[in-house]
Design an enzyme around this catalytic site. Structure first.
Site, short mmCIF file in Angstrom:
data_model
loop_
_atom_site.label_atom_id
_atom_site.label_comp_id
_atom_site.label_asym_id
_atom_site.label_seq_id
_atom_site.Cartn_x
_atom_site.Cartn_y
_atom_site.Cartn_z
N GLY A 12 -59.19 36.13 -88.99
CA GLY A 12 -60.51 36.50 -89.48
C GLY A 12 -61.31 37.23 -88.42
O GLY A 12 -60.75 37.92 -87.57
N ILE A 14 -63.09 36.09 -85.80
CA ILE A 14 -62.81 35.68 -84.41
C ILE A 14 -61.40 36.10 -84.01
O ILE A 14 -61.18 36.62 -82.91
CB ILE A 14 -62.98 34.16 -84.20
CG1 ILE A 14 -64.41 33.72 -84.52
CG2 ILE A 14 -62.65 33.77 -82.76
CD1 ILE A 14 -64.66 32.23 -84.36
N ARG A 83 -68.56 28.61 -91.42
CA ARG A 83 -69.84 28.15 -91.99
C ARG A 83 -70.56 29.24 -92.76
O ARG A 83 -70.51 30.41 -92.40
CB ARG A 83 -70.77 27.67 -90.87
CG ARG A 83 -70.54 26.26 -90.45
CD ARG A 83 -71.77 25.66 -89.81
NE ARG A 83 -72.07 26.23 -88.51
CZ ARG A 83 -73.16 25.93 -87.82
NH1 ARG A 83 -74.06 25.11 -88.32
NH2 ARG A 83 -73.38 26.46 -86.64
N ARG A 89 -71.58 22.18 -89.42
CA ARG A 89 -70.17 22.25 -89.02
C ARG A 89 -69.38 21.11 -89.68
O ARG A 89 -68.21 21.26 -90.03
CB ARG A 89 -70.04 22.15 -87.49
CG ARG A 89 -70.60 23.36 -86.75
CD ARG A 89 -70.40 23.22 -85.24
NE ARG A 89 -70.92 24.39 -84.52
CZ ARG A 89 -72.14 24.47 -84.02
NH1 ARG A 89 -72.98 23.46 -84.16
NH2 ARG A 89 -72.52 25.55 -83.36
N ASN A 96 -60.83 21.89 -93.45
CA ASN A 96 -60.19 22.33 -92.21
C ASN A 96 -59.22 21.31 -91.63
O ASN A 96 -58.31 21.67 -90.88
CB ASN A 96 -61.25 22.74 -91.20
CG ASN A 96 -61.91 24.06 -91.59
OD1 ASN A 96 -61.42 24.76 -92.47
ND2 ASN A 96 -63.02 24.41 -90.94
N ARG A 152 -74.73 30.46 -74.27
CA ARG A 152 -75.99 30.62 -75.01
C ARG A 152 -77.16 30.09 -74.18
O ARG A 152 -78.21 30.74 -74.09
CB ARG A 152 -75.90 29.87 -76.35
CG ARG A 152 -75.00 30.58 -77.35
CD ARG A 152 -74.77 29.75 -78.60
NE ARG A 152 -74.05 30.55 -79.61
CZ ARG A 152 -73.32 30.05 -80.58
NH1 ARG A 152 -73.21 28.73 -80.71
NH2 ARG A 152 -72.71 30.84 -81.45
N HIS A 176 -69.80 19.55 -80.05
CA HIS A 176 -70.23 20.90 -80.44
C HIS A 176 -70.99 20.78 -81.76
O HIS A 176 -70.48 21.10 -82.82
CB HIS A 176 -69.01 21.80 -80.59
CG HIS A 176 -69.33 23.24 -80.86
ND1 HIS A 176 -70.23 23.97 -80.11
CD2 HIS A 176 -68.87 24.09 -81.81
CE1 HIS A 176 -70.29 25.21 -80.59
NE2 HIS A 176 -69.47 25.30 -81.63
#
Length: 321
Positions: A12, A14, A83, A89, A96, A152, A176
């Site tokens: 996909g 990523i 998402r 998540r 998943n 970030r 995460h």
């Protein structure tokens, strides 16, 4: 010398970005894998056709069968559902988890010596399940979260101070998710701790608190802006940094989701902590001293991950806690 082989499971946004970045860095030959016919082949061909322009020499192939990952040195797993706005998540867990079971079986059969980086959300529970399903040693299976969350945090701090990102060190502990723990006390600008910069008048406690919250919401902020998916450039960059540390044995200190064996008082769980990554995979877990507030926040984050792992065990009885 034989080139390294890097398998990307999931082609996909990523996965495609990873392939391009790894190609530009010439880290090794790339296999893009996906269950969707034509998708990995198309992306592999498209990126390969950019190689004469960008000047990189590697082999790129796409595949729909797990045999193609045979003998991979590094595997990066992005397979699964991303998402959408309004989703957490954790909402992705049931779907998943089934994907991780299939991926784990493929890795176990064809690439049991690989270093595996999982990106699929909910990250900490998925990497925990993937390690169990694959049967690989825990030090060879890690989750990509802390590098991204810390990036970030660092970026937001650089914007606040209007200084180079290169002079900022910061990292995030814990799961995460919304309970992640950006560590203000251990974050610095050219060695000067953030609390000292507040005293010096560079910023305020309120602004730092806002940055901490924005870091926690970093993924959701991008999901709400994109509307059709989730972040892919920064997650890909973060995973490449981890893969490169392993392939080049640079022994970098990076925050990753690693399985703990008593460190921080935790056993048999994957949680975000600083580790040393080199040719052996996770070569050392760095156990830092936490004050009472940090301990409390970290425990809250760990408990959130623990609940997700319990849900995984209920959905897939062959997973043992």
């Amino acid at each position: 010398m034989k080139r390294k082989k890097i398998a990307l499971i999931g082609s996909g946004m990523i996965g495609g970005t990873l392939a391009h970045m790894i190609g530009l860095k010439e880290l090794g030959d790339i296999v893009l894998f996906d269950v969707a016919e034509g998708l990995p082949q198309g992306k592999a061909l498209d990126i390969a056709e950019s190689s004469p322009v960008d000047g990189f020499d590697i082999n790129l192939t796409g595949a729909n069968a797990y045999e193609a990952i045979e003998g991979a040195d590094v595997i990066i797993v992005t397979a699964g559902v991303a998402r959408k706005p309004g989703m957490s998540r954790d909402d992705l867990l049931g779907i998943n988890l089934k994907v991780m079971e299939q991926v784990g079986a493929g890795i176990k059969k064809y690439a049991p010596s690989a270093f595996v980086i999982c990106i699929t959300n909910p990250l900490d529970a998925m990497v925990w399940a993937l390690q169990k399903f694959s049967g690989l040693p825990a030090q060879k299976v890690v989750g990509m979260a802390g590098v991204l969350d810390s990036a970030r945090f660092r970026y937001f701090l650089s914007q606040e101070f209007n200084i180079s990102i290169k002079d900022i060190t910061a990292f995030v502990l814990g799961g995460h998710g919304d309970s992640m723990v950006p560590l203000v006390r251990y974050s610095t600008v050219s060695g000067i701790p953030l609390p000292d910069l507040v005293k010096m008048g560079w910023t305020t406690h309120e602004k730092i608190d806002q940055i901490v919250q924005r870091t926690r919401d970093g993924g959701a902020e991008i999901v709400s802006l994109l509307k059709t998916g989730s972040a892919f450039y920064a997650p890909a960059s973060s995973a490449v940094a981890m893969a490169e540390a392993y392939l080049k044995d640079t022994r970098r200190v990076l925050p990753v989701a690693a399985r703990l064996s008593g460190e921080y008082g935790i056993k048999d769980m994957y949680v975000g902590v600083p580790v040393v990554i080199g040719a052996g995979g996770v070569e050392r877990v760095i156990e830092i001293d936490l004050n009472d507030n940090e301990k409390s926040a970290f425990e809250k984050s760990v408990n959130a991950v623990k609940e997700l792992c319990k849900t995984c065990s209920a959905l897939a009885p062959n997973l043992k806690e």
